[in-house]
Design an enzyme around this catalytic site. Structure first.
Site, short mmCIF file in Angstrom:
data_model
loop_
_atom_site.label_atom_id
_atom_site.label_comp_id
_atom_site.label_asym_id
_atom_site.label_seq_id
_atom_site.Cartn_x
_atom_site.Cartn_y
_atom_site.Cartn_z
N HIS A 3 0.93 -1.24 -0.14
CA HIS A 3 0.15 0.05 0.05
C HIS A 3 0.81 1.46 0.11
CE1 HIS A 3 0.72 0.87 4.24
NE2 HIS A 3 0.52 -0.24 4.44
N CYS A 8 3.05 -4.63 6.70
CA CYS A 8 2.79 -4.54 5.31
C CYS A 8 3.86 -4.04 4.74
CB CYS A 8 1.58 -3.70 5.37
SG CYS A 8 0.02 -4.70 5.58
#
Length: 241
Positions: A195, A211
């Protein structure tokens, strides 16, 4: 950082995903579809200051990135492919903080990334099962327990509408940034994402909750290049010359 957008019962825990992904790497690599080779940027075609300049995207203002404050290794560039993976594969090298999009002809497009801090690292194979522009962010319960200030973003499932409510609205300060690629393993959400992030200074470092974070301009570029079912390999075993 990890996020949820489906009922919690449908997710794997971080520990479960690490174990399952490593154990099932060989079988998974044979069952995912491999996209066609993607065109690569020529590193001299677009000036770096333009690649990382300000832009308006989907109505949101994305500020310029001060590239003079970032190690040039972590800026988007075409390089020889060190992965040996099939064209169209995303390979994340956690030892170097690089994300590669494998192209044809022995070339790859390389981006700098931020990764999980100690205790949140993970590795294995997955697949991009969903993509979203300017997504909402729903912090998982375990993150809220660690950071009580996130309580105001706790998700609540509405049984009538079948939708999740709460979370942080999209925007430049949203932790998921301008784009999110949702990683699944064996049809289940791993809770891990590739992301965007407004915190460009974290690229090349291990600071997130697991992440893979990218500069917003880079994740917008990557998003447009990869389709659903793109295979993803996370490894620390690449040797970059």
């Amino acid at each position: 950082m990890p996020a949820i957008d489906n009922p919690p019962s449908s997710h794997l825990s971080r520990r479960t995903f690490v174990t399952a992904a490593l154990a099932g790497a060989a079988s998974l690599s044979g069952c995912v579809s491999v996209p066609r080779p993607v065109p690569m940027l020529v590193s001299t075609a677009t000036p770096v200051d333009i690649m990382y300049g300000p832009l308006i995207d989907e109505g949101y203002e994305v500020p310029l990135v001060p590239i003079n404050k970032i190690d040039p290794r972590f800026l988007r560039q075409e390089v020889p492919d060190p992965t040996g993976e099939a064209p169209g594969t995303i390979v994340i090298d956690t030892s170097q903080h690089f994300l590669y999009l494998v192209g044809g002809g022995g070339r790859a497009l390389r981006y700098g990334v931020g990764l999980g801090r100690a205790g949140f690292e993970w590795s294995g194979r997955a697949v991009v099962a969903r993509k979203a522009k300017w997504p909402k962010w729903f912090p998982p319960e375990e993150m809220i327990e660690r950071q009580p200030e996130l309580e105001k973003y706790r998700p609540e499932y509405d049984k009538v509408s079948g939708e999740w409510r709460g979370g942080m609205e999209p925007g430049i300060m949203n932790p998921l940034g301008a784009r999110a690629l949702y990683l699944y393993e064996n049809g289940k959400d791993t809770l891990y994402r590739i992301h965007g992030s407004p915190e460009w200074w974290t690229i090349g470092r291990s600071v997130s909750s697991g992440c893979v974070r990218m500069i917003n301009q880079d994740v917008i570029d990557l998003y447009d290049r990869v389709p659903i079912d793109t295979p993803v390999l996370v490894t620390s075993g690449l040797r970059v010359v």
